[in-house]
Write a protein that holds these residues in place. Structure first.
Motif, PDB file in Angstrom:
ATOM      1  N   ALA A   2       0.901  -1.148  -0.139  1.00  0.00           N
ATOM      2  CA  ALA A   2       0.158  -0.018  -0.027  1.00  0.00           C
ATOM      3  C   ALA A   2       0.866   1.348   0.048  1.00  0.00           C
ATOM      4  O   ALA A   2       2.166   1.226   0.386  1.00  0.00           O
ATOM      5  N   HIS A   3       0.357   2.352  -0.266  1.00  0.00           N
ATOM      6  CA  HIS A   3       1.014   3.441  -0.446  1.00  0.00           C
ATOM      7  C   HIS A   3       1.503   4.095   0.794  1.00  0.00           C
ATOM      8  O   HIS A   3       0.501   3.997   1.557  1.00  0.00           O
ATOM      9  N   SER A  30      -3.893   8.371  -2.045  1.00  0.00           N
ATOM     10  CA  SER A  30      -4.474   7.193  -1.217  1.00  0.00           C
ATOM     11  C   SER A  30      -4.967   7.890   0.167  1.00  0.00           C
ATOM     12  O   SER A  30      -5.348   7.053   0.849  1.00  0.00           O
ATOM     13  N   SER A  56      -7.919   6.927  -7.580  1.00  0.00           N
ATOM     14  CA  SER A  56      -7.319   7.563  -6.152  1.00  0.00           C
ATOM     15  C   SER A  56      -8.346   8.160  -5.269  1.00  0.00           C
ATOM     16  O   SER A  56      -8.469   7.944  -4.114  1.00  0.00           O
ATOM     17  N   ILE A  59     -10.359   5.412  -3.626  1.00  0.00           N
ATOM     18  CA  ILE A  59      -9.573   4.709  -2.783  1.00  0.00           C
ATOM     19  C   ILE A  59      -9.736   5.429  -1.442  1.00  0.00           C
ATOM     20  O   ILE A  59      -9.885   4.949  -0.384  1.00  0.00           O
ATOM     21  N   ASP A 104      -0.122   3.093  -5.088  1.00  0.00           N
ATOM     22  CA  ASP A 104      -1.235   2.279  -5.444  1.00  0.00           C
ATOM     23  C   ASP A 104      -1.421   2.409  -6.989  1.00  0.00           C
ATOM     24  O   ASP A 104      -1.870   1.227  -7.746  1.00  0.00           O
ATOM     25  N   GLU A 108      -1.000  -1.110  -8.797  1.00  0.00           N
ATOM     26  CA  GLU A 108      -2.348  -1.995  -9.388  1.00  0.00           C
ATOM     27  C   GLU A 108      -3.057  -1.191 -10.363  1.00  0.00           C
ATOM     28  O   GLU A 108      -4.208  -1.485 -10.833  1.00  0.00           O
TER      29      GLU A 108
END
Ligand code: SAM
Length: 298
Positions: A2-3, A30, A56, A59, A104, A108
């Motif tokens: 994860a970021h 994020s 983003s 998220i 992210d 992803e």
């Protein structure tokens, strides 16, 4: 992975958050910085944010709502930052820009940001591109050799720009260059052997240059800073985290100009950088520089 947000503590301290503040995140990403603002202020500061990337925004919205916050977010490029306060009906008192991409998006997004993955060459921050958007595929397959040299030198500070541009043009004559891995291989084979085993991957600077060109990042930054300062409330603060010298130069010069015109006070005489402890945890913080100004009331 994860970021992991950079310079969190430094941003919170540097923004000097007060009850009643209107925090505006120009690159919500994020949601890491916004979450830290929420944790530090719980309900005493209003949260607003934008990002060019739909993914983003989704998220960060989910993350913040799970934490109990109710941020107001929208998809918007910060080169048009002035539109957001109009829509939200606010005057921001604290603004943050945390430039570049989030992990992210890198991991992803499937947009070809990473030379370690085999993904289509897109590299836009926007996740849903349309016909008019320039993509990395367009840059790599359609731009002239001279233009490639120019962005590799100007945006990548790449010493082997000419060799790389030449190899890209030769390769695309045989067939279009479709993926990030193919491009990374072309770059690797274009540079001298010693360069292939340096501290960074030999394609790092090429990918940086193409990403900056695709997103017109330096112009967007100039516009975003200028308009961001205009929408900032008097006595408000604006903080910017940059990740390479081209960005930092723009931020530094803009802040100097504002200070010389008595429009702003520079809070960070020197840029704030990550502590050793943060660098161990998060190598991405290595190149991060935080600069902050305060808008002077007239
Ligand atoms: C480093 S990330 C931000 C991370 C965030 N501060 C956090 O802690 O989670 C940078 C974000 O800026 C966004 N971005 C880059 N250029 C932009 C632009 N011109 N307008 C709006 N968003 C932009 C990217 O899509 C990305 O989500």
């Amino acid at each position: 992975m994860a970021h992991e947000s950079v310079l969190l503590k430094e941003v919170i301290e540097g923004l000097d958050l007060q009850d009643g503040d209107v925090y505006f995140d120009a690159t919500v990403g994020s949601g890491g910085h916004m979450h830290a603002v929420w944790e530090a202020t719980k309900g005493k500061v209003q949260l607003y944010g934008i990002d060019a990337d739909e993914m983003s925004v989704a998220i960060s919205k989910e993350k913040l709502e799970l934490a109990g916050a109710k941020p107001k977010l929208m998809v918007l490029n910060f080169k048009n930052i002035e539109r957001a306060p109009e829509v939200f009906g606010i005057v921001p008192t604290k603004i943050l820009f945390d430039l570049g991409w989030s992990s992210d998006q890198f991991e992803e997004g499937g947009r070809g940001f990473s030379f370690q993955k085999d993904e289509p060459l897109i590299m836009t921050f926007k996740s849903n591109t349309d016909e008019e958007d320039t993509t990395a595929y367009d840059v790599v397959n359609k731009w002239s050799e001279d233009s490639l040299v120019s962005i590799l030198q100007g945006y990548g500070e790449e010493r082997y720009a000419k060799r790389i541009a030449k190899s890209i043009v030769s390769a695309r004559k045989l067939k279009p260059i479709e993926t990030s891995k193919t491009l990374a291989e072309i770059v690797k084979n274009a540079v001298p052997v010693f360069y292939r085993f340096g501290r960074i991957h030999p394609a790092t600077r090429t990918f940086q240059a193409i990403r900056i060109a695709v997103n017109d990042e330096l112009n967007a930054l100039q516009e975003g800073l200028k308009k961001g300062f205009q929408i900032l409330k008097q006595d408000g603060r604006m903080a910017v985290i940059s990740f390479h010298s081209l960005e930092d130069r723009i931020v530094k010069n803009f802040f100097k100009l504002l200070s010389s015109e008595d429009q702003a006070e520079i809070i960070t005489k020197k840029p704030i950088v990550a502590t050793e402890e943060e660098l161990i945890r998060n190598p991405r913080a290595r190149s991060a520089k935080l600069r902050i100004i305060k808008k002077i009331s007239i």
